[in-house]
Enzyme design. Structure first.
Site, PDB file in Angstrom:
ATOM      1  N   LYS A   1       0.971  -1.403  -0.035  1.00 50.26           N
ATOM      2  CA  LYS A   1      -0.133   0.040  -0.089  1.00 50.26           C
ATOM      3  C   LYS A   1       0.974   1.405  -0.154  1.00 50.26           C
ATOM      4  O   LYS A   1       1.768   1.310   0.816  1.00 50.26           O
ATOM      5  CB  LYS A   1      -0.779  -0.047   1.160  1.00 50.26           C
ATOM      6  CG  LYS A   1      -2.016  -1.156   1.328  1.00 50.26           C
ATOM      7  CD  LYS A   1      -2.763  -1.070   0.005  1.00 50.26           C
ATOM      8  CE  LYS A   1      -4.245  -1.344   0.106  1.00 50.26           C
ATOM      9  NZ  LYS A   1      -4.769  -1.171  -1.436  1.00 50.26           N
TER      10      LYS A   1
ATOM     11  N   PRO B   1       0.014   5.515   2.738  1.00 50.77           N
ATOM     12  CA  PRO B   1       0.683   6.296   3.858  1.00 50.77           C
ATOM     13  C   PRO B   1       1.804   7.153   3.400  1.00 50.77           C
ATOM     14  O   PRO B   1       2.261   8.342   4.011  1.00 50.77           O
ATOM     15  CB  PRO B   1       1.244   4.760   4.648  1.00 50.77           C
ATOM     16  CG  PRO B   1       0.302   3.900   4.247  1.00 50.77           C
ATOM     17  CD  PRO B   1      -0.303   4.135   2.975  1.00 50.77           C
TER      18      PRO B   1
ATOM     19  N   CYS C   1      32.924  -2.296  32.054  1.00 47.18           N
ATOM     20  CA  CYS C   1      32.633  -1.249  33.357  1.00 47.18           C
ATOM     21  C   CYS C   1      31.985  -1.811  34.255  1.00 47.18           C
ATOM     22  O   CYS C   1      32.580  -2.253  35.219  1.00 47.18           O
ATOM     23  CB  CYS C   1      31.667  -0.291  32.436  1.00 47.18           C
ATOM     24  SG  CYS C   1      31.697   1.323  33.118  1.00 47.18           S
TER      25      CYS C   1
ATOM     26  N   GLY D   1      30.599  -4.517  34.698  1.00 41.90           N
ATOM     27  CA  GLY D   1      30.936  -5.908  34.502  1.00 41.90           C
ATOM     28  C   GLY D   1      32.353  -6.181  35.189  1.00 41.90           C
ATOM     29  O   GLY D   1      32.627  -7.342  35.769  1.00 41.90           O
TER      30      GLY D   1
ATOM     31  N   ARG E   1      31.254   6.792  37.045  1.00 45.91           N
ATOM     32  CA  ARG E   1      31.829   7.770  38.196  1.00 45.91           C
ATOM     33  C   ARG E   1      32.748   6.714  39.057  1.00 45.91           C
ATOM     34  O   ARG E   1      33.605   7.397  39.503  1.00 45.91           O
ATOM     35  CB  ARG E   1      30.714   7.701  39.001  1.00 45.91           C
ATOM     36  CG  ARG E   1      29.887   9.055  38.632  1.00 45.91           C
ATOM     37  CD  ARG E   1      28.651   9.376  39.734  1.00 45.91           C
ATOM     38  NE  ARG E   1      27.782   9.712  38.769  1.00 45.91           N
ATOM     39  CZ  ARG E   1      27.356  10.738  38.043  1.00 45.91           C
ATOM     40  NH1 ARG E   1      28.396  11.568  38.048  1.00 45.91           N
ATOM     41  NH2 ARG E   1      26.183  10.991  37.181  1.00 45.91           N
TER      42      ARG E   1
ATOM     43  N   HIS F   1      34.509   1.379  27.801  1.00 42.92           N
ATOM     44  CA  HIS F   1      33.684   0.788  27.059  1.00 42.92           C
ATOM     45  C   HIS F   1      34.142   0.381  25.585  1.00 42.92           C
ATOM     46  O   HIS F   1      34.131   1.235  24.572  1.00 42.92           O
ATOM     47  CB  HIS F   1      32.576   1.737  26.966  1.00 42.92           C
ATOM     48  CG  HIS F   1      31.643   2.048  28.123  1.00 42.92           C
ATOM     49  ND1 HIS F   1      30.288   1.187  28.131  1.00 42.92           N
ATOM     50  CD2 HIS F   1      31.677   2.689  29.151  1.00 42.92           C
ATOM     51  CE1 HIS F   1      29.819   1.478  29.196  1.00 42.92           C
ATOM     52  NE2 HIS F   1      30.698   2.474  30.102  1.00 42.92           N
TER      53      HIS F   1
ATOM     54  N   GLU G   1      33.047  -1.314  23.362  1.00 42.82           N
ATOM     55  CA  GLU G   1      32.278  -1.454  22.326  1.00 42.82           C
ATOM     56  C   GLU G   1      31.998  -0.501  21.337  1.00 42.82           C
ATOM     57  O   GLU G   1      31.397   0.078  20.081  1.00 42.82           O
ATOM     58  CB  GLU G   1      30.919  -1.971  22.794  1.00 42.82           C
ATOM     59  CG  GLU G   1      29.960  -0.861  23.754  1.00 42.82           C
ATOM     60  CD  GLU G   1      30.714  -0.981  25.115  1.00 42.82           C
ATOM     61  OE1 GLU G   1      31.577  -1.311  25.428  1.00 42.82           O
ATOM     62  OE2 GLU G   1      29.730  -0.408  26.262  1.00 42.82           O
TER      63      GLU G   1
HETATM   64  N1  GLN Z   1      27.735   2.444  37.685  1.00 43.50           N
HETATM   65  C1  GLN Z   1      29.181   2.298  37.621  1.00 43.50           C
HETATM   66  C2  GLN Z   1      29.922   3.412  37.875  1.00 43.50           C
HETATM   67  O1  GLN Z   1      29.407   4.678  37.372  1.00 43.50           O
HETATM   68  C3  GLN Z   1      29.390   1.707  36.249  1.00 43.50           C
HETATM   69  C4  GLN Z   1      28.966   2.436  34.920  1.00 43.50           C
HETATM   70  C5  GLN Z   1      28.991   1.772  33.562  1.00 43.50           C
HETATM   71  O2  GLN Z   1      28.859   0.377  33.777  1.00 43.50           O
HETATM   72  N2  GLN Z   1      28.873   2.441  32.500  1.00 43.50           N
HETATM   73  O3  GLN Z   1      31.079   3.598  37.824  1.00 43.50           O
END
Ligand code: GLN
Length: 552
Positions: A189, A192, A383, A385, A464, A509, A511
C-alpha cells in the site's frame, strides 16, 4: 568545494531505520571518495540522552570527546569509521538551552525571542557548524522523529529554510517512509507514503528522493505510482527491503543506485568503481559463518536489546573476524539471583557482564562473574561488569565478605570500587561522569596486550566509580592483576586473572570503538577464547562419552 548538505527525514512510523539509511548513505559516498560526516537532530527536551533510562531510548552512545549521545551515532561510526563529536548530536533541549543562555546574556538586544527565527536560526547554525570549515564534502543530517510530529516542526522549518538558502545542487532531502504489505489482500500500500509526503509538502518541503521501507519487492507500477503522486522522479524512488543483517543495507541501496542519484543531484562526480570490496567481504563473512558460539550477555535492561546496541554490534564485527556467528543470549541478572545459575549459564561458551548503574540485579552479575571464574568460562566484564568481577574476587578469593562498590553500599568496610575525590562533590547527574577517551598503558604479556598487539591505547569511558588502588597489592598477590593503567592518574583500567583461560574486566567501554573496518581487538579475542572453550569442552564431552561406551 563548498560543503553539500543532505537531510534525512522519516514518515509514517518511527523505527524505520533512518539511522541505518543515513549511515549507509555515508558509507556509499565514502566509497566514491567523499569525506562525510553524519549528524542527528533529536526533537526531545533532554539536553542529551545521558540521563534517559535505556528502556526509554536504548543505549546512550559516547563519543571520543565525551558527549553522551543518541545510539544512531554508533551506527554512523560503525558504518563510516569516522569519529563523531558533540556537534554531531543536537537535541531540542540543547538548542533551547543555548538560545535561553543568549537571552540571559542580553544577546538579543530587547527583541522578543521566538521559535521563528531564534530557535530555527540556532538549528541552522548547528547544522552548518559541521560543514563550516569545509572539512567535509557532505554533511548528512538525520532529523529524529516523524514528519507531522509537533515537536519536530522547528527542525523541519529549519531544513526548509536551509534548502532555500543553499539552493538546488547543494542540498537535498531524502524522505524515508513505509510501504506496508497487507497479507489479507496480498497488496503493498502506497497511501501512507503519499500522506507522509503531503505532510512534508504542507511544511514547504518537496523531498528529492524517497526511500520506501518494505517487506516485499516493489513493482515498477508501485514505484511509478509513488513517483507520480509525490512529485519525485521515477529513478529517485527506491526500496529498502527487510534484510537479515543491517550491514547489507548499503549494498542493496547501491543496487537501487541510491549513491548515483544522490551524487547526480548534488552535482558531484561518481567513481566508476566505488570501493566496497572489504564491505562485501564483511557481509559475506556474516552470512556464511563456519561455526556458532553461544555468549551470554548478563544485564538488567535485557528486555530491550537496543539498550546494549554497541555490544551487540561489536559481537557481529568480532564474529565476522572469527568467521563464526555469535549467538547472543540475553540473560536477566535478576533471574540469576532467583534461579539456578548452572541452568542459566552452564551451556554458555562465554559470559559478558554488561555496563549498568544502581543496585538492581547487581548480585546476579556478581554471581555470573563467580561462575565464569570458577568454571574457567571466558569472561568479559565491561565497566560495571569489571567492577562486579572485582567485588566477587574480593569476597570469594580475598575473603572480604562484605566487599562492595560504594555506589551500592556507601559504608561498606571494603570499598574495592569507590568514588574518586573529584567526583565526590558532584550533585548534577547530566554530563558529570568520567566521559570520553582516556589513554591506557597495557602490560606486556597480558591477555589485553595479546589482543591489542600494542602497549598504548585509548578507550572511551562512562562511569563515576573506579577500582580502589588501596586494594591493588592484595588483589595482585591473590592472582587478579591490573594489566591496563591510566598513565596520567594511575587509575586501573583493566583487570585480568592470568591463571584463567580468558578473564578480562575493563573499566572503559570498548564496544563504542568497534567498527566494520576495525572490529574491537578485545571483542575479537573474547570470541576467539569462547570458540576455543567450546571446542575444548566439546572434546572433553565426547571423550567422556567414549569411555562410558560399553564394548561390544
Ligand atoms: N555504575 C558504574 C559507575 O558509575 C558503572 C557504569 C557503567 O557500567 N557504565 O562507575
Amino acid at each position: 568545494m563548498a560543503t553539500k548538505y543532505i537531510f534525512v527525514t522519516g514518515g509514517v512510523t518511527s523505527s524505520l531505520g533512518k539511522g541505518i539509511i543515513s549511515a549507509s548513505l555515508g558509507r556509499l559516498l565514502q566509497a566514491h571518495g567523499y569525506n562525510v560526516t553524519i549528524q542527528k537532530l533529536d526533537p526531545y527536551i533532554n539536553v542529551d540522552p545521558g540521563t534517559l533510562n535505556p528502556y526509554e531510548h536504548g543505549e546512550c552512545y559516547v563519543t571520543e570527546d565525551g558527549a553522551e549521545t543518541d545510539l544512531d551515532l554508533g551506527h554512523y561510526e560503525r558504518f563510516t569509521g569516522i569519529h563523531t563529536t558533540q556537534a554531531n548530536n543536537v537535541t531540542t533541549g540543547r538548542i533551547y538551552q543555548s538560545v535561553i543562555n543568549k537571552e540571559r546574556r542580553g544577546d538579543f538586544l530587547g527583541k522578543t525571542v521566538q521559535i521563528i527565527p531564534h530557535i530555527t536560526d540556532e538549528i541552522k547554525r548547528r547544522i552548518k557548524l559541521l560543514g563550516g570549515n569545509n572539512k567535509y564534502d557532505v554533511v548528512i543530517t538525520e532529523i529524529g522523529g516523524t514528519v507531522g510530529d509537533i515537536e519536530s516542526l522547528p527542525f523541519i522549518e529549519a531544513v526548509r529554510q536551509l534548502k532555500w538558502d543553499l539552493g538546488p545542487g547543494n542540498c537535498l532531502v531524502v524522505h524515508l517512509t513505509l510501504v506496508p504489505y497487507l497479507s489479507a489482500t496480498g497488496e503493498l500500500k502506497t497511501k501512507p507514503t503519499q500522506h507522509s509526503v503531503k505532510a512534508l509538502l504542507e511544511n514547504g518541503i518537496q523531498p528529492d528522493i524517497l526511500v520506501l521501507r518494505t517487506e516485499k519487492n516493489l513493482t515498477t507500477d508501485i514505484r511509478k505510482k509513488v513517483a507520480l503522486f509525490c512529485n519525485v522522479e521515477m529513478e529517485a524512488v527506491m526500496q529498502s527491503i527487510d534484510v537479515s543483517t543491517i550491514y547489507e543495507v548499503p549494498l542493496l541501496l547501491q543496487k537501487e543506485k541510491f549513491d548515483l542519484i544522490v551524487l547526480k543531484k548534488l552535482n558531484l562526480p561518481p567513481k566508476e568503481n566505488p570501493q566496497l570490496k572489504e564491505w562485501k567481504d564483511f557481509v559475506n563473512r556474516i552470512k556464511n559463518p563456519n561455526s556458532v558460539v553461544k555468549i551470554g550477555l548478563v544485564g538488567k535492561y535485557v528486555e530491550l536489546h537496543d539498550s546494549y546496541k554497541s555490544i551487540n554490534e561489536a559481537f557481529v564485527h568480532a564474529g565476522a573476524m572469527n568467521r563464526c556467528k555469535v549467538d547472543l543470549q540475553f540473560i536477566h541478572s535478576e533471574d540469576i539471583e532467583k534461579g539456578d545459575v548452572n541452568e542459566l549459564l552452564g551451556s554458555l561458551n562465554g559470559i559478558l557482564v554488561a555496563p549498568g548503574f544502581g543496585d538492581r540485579g547487581i548480585e546476579g552479575k556478581i554471581l555470573a562473574a563467580q561462575y565464569a571464574r570458577e568454571n574457567h568460562i571466558p569472561y568479559f566484564g565491561v565497566c560495571l561488569g569489571m567492577q562486579c568481577a572485582v567485588i566477587e574476587f574480593a569476597r570469594n578469593v580475598l575473603g572480604l565478605k562484605e566487599a562492595h562498590s560504594t555506589e551500592i553500599v556507601r559504608n561498606t568496610p571494603y570499598p574495592v570500587i569507590d568514588l574518586m575525590e573529584d567526583q565526590k562533590g558532584i550533585t548534577n547527574k547530566g554530563g558529570t561522569m568520567r566521559l570520553g577517551a582516556y589513554p591506557c598503558n597495557i602490560k606486556k604479556g597480558s591477555l589485553a596486550w595479546e589482543a591489542y598487539g600494542k602497549v598504548k591505547v585509548s578507550e572511551r569511558h562512562r562511569h563515576r566509580f573506579e577500582f580502589n588502588n588501596q586494594f591493588l597489592k592484595a588483589f595482585e598477590k591473590a592472582g587478579m592483576i591490573a594489566t591496563g593503567i591510566n598513565p596520567d592518574t594511575n587509575l586501573v583500567e583493566i583487570m585480568e586473572i592470568p591463571s584463567h583461560p580468558w578473564f578480562v574486566g575493563v573499566q572503559f567501554h570498548p564496544e563504542y570503538r568497534s567498527t566494520v573496518k576495525e572490529p574491537h581487538p578485545l571483542f575479537v579475542a573474547f570470541v576467539k577464547a569462547a570458540l576455543e572453550y567450546k571446542e575444548k569442552t566439546g572434546r572433553e564431552k565426547s571423550m567422556k562419552k567414549d569411555t562410558t561406551r560399553v564394548p561390544s
